[in-house]
Motif scaffolding. Sequence first.
Motif, PDB file in Angstrom:
ATOM      1  N   PRO A 228      -4.458 -13.515  -0.665  1.00 17.96           N
ATOM      2  CA  PRO A 228      -3.662 -12.556  -0.171  1.00 17.96           C
ATOM      3  C   PRO A 228      -2.249 -12.531  -0.061  1.00 17.96           C
ATOM      4  O   PRO A 228      -1.476 -11.552  -0.418  1.00 17.96           O
ATOM      5  CB  PRO A 228      -4.163 -12.505   1.186  1.00 17.96           C
ATOM      6  N   ASP A 232       0.386 -10.081  -2.051  1.00 23.60           N
ATOM      7  CA  ASP A 232       1.377  -9.303  -1.267  1.00 23.60           C
ATOM      8  C   ASP A 232       2.779  -9.595  -2.013  1.00 23.60           C
ATOM      9  O   ASP A 232       3.832  -8.856  -2.066  1.00 23.60           O
ATOM     10  CB  ASP A 232       1.541  -9.912   0.330  1.00 23.60           C
ATOM     11  N   GLU A 253     -14.017 -14.872   0.374  1.00 23.35           N
ATOM     12  CA  GLU A 253     -12.962 -14.109   0.828  1.00 23.35           C
ATOM     13  C   GLU A 253     -12.677 -12.849  -0.134  1.00 23.35           C
ATOM     14  O   GLU A 253     -11.550 -12.137  -0.051  1.00 23.35           O
ATOM     15  CB  GLU A 253     -11.708 -15.221   0.662  1.00 23.35           C
ATOM     16  N   ARG A 255     -13.536  -9.828   0.337  1.00 23.44           N
ATOM     17  CA  ARG A 255     -13.532  -8.838   0.901  1.00 23.44           C
ATOM     18  C   ARG A 255     -12.014  -8.789   1.431  1.00 23.44           C
ATOM     19  O   ARG A 255     -11.289  -7.598   1.561  1.00 23.44           O
ATOM     20  CB  ARG A 255     -14.304  -8.457   2.515  1.00 23.44           C
ATOM     21  N   ALA A 256     -11.328  -9.948   1.983  1.00 20.81           N
ATOM     22  CA  ALA A 256      -9.957  -9.908   2.559  1.00 20.81           C
ATOM     23  C   ALA A 256      -9.211  -9.618   1.505  1.00 20.81           C
ATOM     24  O   ALA A 256      -8.013  -9.175   1.689  1.00 20.81           O
ATOM     25  CB  ALA A 256      -9.921 -11.150   2.970  1.00 20.81           C
ATOM     26  N   ARG A 258      -9.835  -7.851  -1.483  1.00 16.66           N
ATOM     27  CA  ARG A 258      -9.707  -6.423  -1.386  1.00 16.66           C
ATOM     28  C   ARG A 258      -8.685  -5.689  -0.588  1.00 16.66           C
ATOM     29  O   ARG A 258      -8.132  -4.470  -0.950  1.00 16.66           O
ATOM     30  CB  ARG A 258     -11.252  -5.983  -1.739  1.00 16.66           C
ATOM     31  N   SER A 259      -8.858  -5.863   0.577  1.00 17.20           N
ATOM     32  CA  SER A 259      -8.197  -5.461   1.586  1.00 17.20           C
ATOM     33  C   SER A 259      -6.764  -5.707   1.401  1.00 17.20           C
ATOM     34  O   SER A 259      -5.901  -4.528   1.462  1.00 17.20           O
ATOM     35  CB  SER A 259      -8.482  -5.884   3.005  1.00 17.20           C
ATOM     36  N   ALA A 260      -6.313  -6.715   0.869  1.00 12.31           N
ATOM     37  CA  ALA A 260      -4.891  -7.074   0.707  1.00 12.31           C
ATOM     38  C   ALA A 260      -4.336  -6.172  -0.617  1.00 12.31           C
ATOM     39  O   ALA A 260      -3.333  -5.770  -0.724  1.00 12.31           O
ATOM     40  CB  ALA A 260      -4.745  -8.347   0.253  1.00 12.31           C
ATOM     41  N   GLY A 262      -5.625  -3.302  -1.479  1.00 11.60           N
ATOM     42  CA  GLY A 262      -5.540  -1.793  -1.045  1.00 11.60           C
ATOM     43  C   GLY A 262      -5.642  -0.861  -2.099  1.00 11.60           C
ATOM     44  O   GLY A 262      -6.535  -1.132  -3.003  1.00 11.60           O
TER      45      GLY A 262
END
Length: 384
Positions: A228, A232, A253, A255-256, A258-260, A262
Amino acid sequence: MKIVDVCAFYSPQGGGVRTYIEQKLRIGPQLGHEIVVLVPGEEHAVIERGPGARIVTLPSPRFPLDRKYGYFADEAALHAALDAERPDVVEVSSPWRSPLMVARWPGSARRSLVMHADPLSAYAYRWFAPMLSRSHIDRGFERYWAHLRQLGEAFDMTVCANHDLAARMREGGVAGVRVHPLGVETGVFSPERRDPALRGRLLALCGLDESACLLVAAGRLAPEKRWPMVVDAVAAASLHRPVGLILLGEGREARAIRSAIGGNPHVRLFEPERDRAAFAAILASADAVVHGCEAETFCMVGAEARASGTAVIVPDSGGAADHARDGAGLTYKAGNRFSLTNAIVKFCAQPISASRLGDVVSNLQHFEGLFAEYRQVRRRSRAA
């Protein structure tokens, strides 16, 4: 020599340790040695890998946090397996319980602890560094350092694959530390695999044209890899220059990550490329390989990038940092997203042409050097 590797980190499902073991099973017999690898398994089994090479599984419980792996729990059974094999050298590939079991084995073989893990960097430093200095953290983990010093006295050598870990081990009072960088499949990874058309396709997957900068990352999707943070930093760097990131990996990790990511169309997450030639072409066609983990004991993808003539952007500590030496890449302050962002921006403004450097070690050279040191240890023991 007959070399037995007591390897708690081996998993048939893959991983860097399995890749290393497969290389050892193939190359060791070519160099005239017999290689036996003892690993945790569901039941006792012998898996032949050709003349002079086999894997022996010992019935062992599964590791609760990752069921792909097991751990040695029966010291008597491990000792019996070593008695049956009668090795000249025993390697242990874990800094936890198994080296203590091997240290207590009454056999006469020489013993080598190979640091395939750096728990302090992977956990303690990562968790507490924002609040405490490394020296404070080390004092808080003095029991672990005492454990490592005990192993250093019990084993003939402690093998590290990078200079940062070796320096910390020596500073911590661990005896017999040696540096043996791991090898690369130099016949697979080469600047000759660079493919401008492939580079263009990868950038197109990121919604960018060929004027953009293409970064590639690869590895397990695990917390210590800091993906992540990498995502970023790439997003922040994109405010200054078009940058695309192709991340190849799988793990808990996902899912985390993919969330990062976005809705960022310039960062793409894909499953690992298991075809080695195809993966080598991806590395050679990237502008740079970026990595987030300062806890690598070697960072194989960094070495493969270097062998591919591709620059790296890596943390300034851990095994990854070694691959930026001699102008082959840029380093940034480990764990610092802003420092990584600045390194990406700097690279995009002034790309590094990292030609294939002469100090890339091949798999064969690695094992030749390591096994030669084992011979020297045996000679000194016989002389004593």
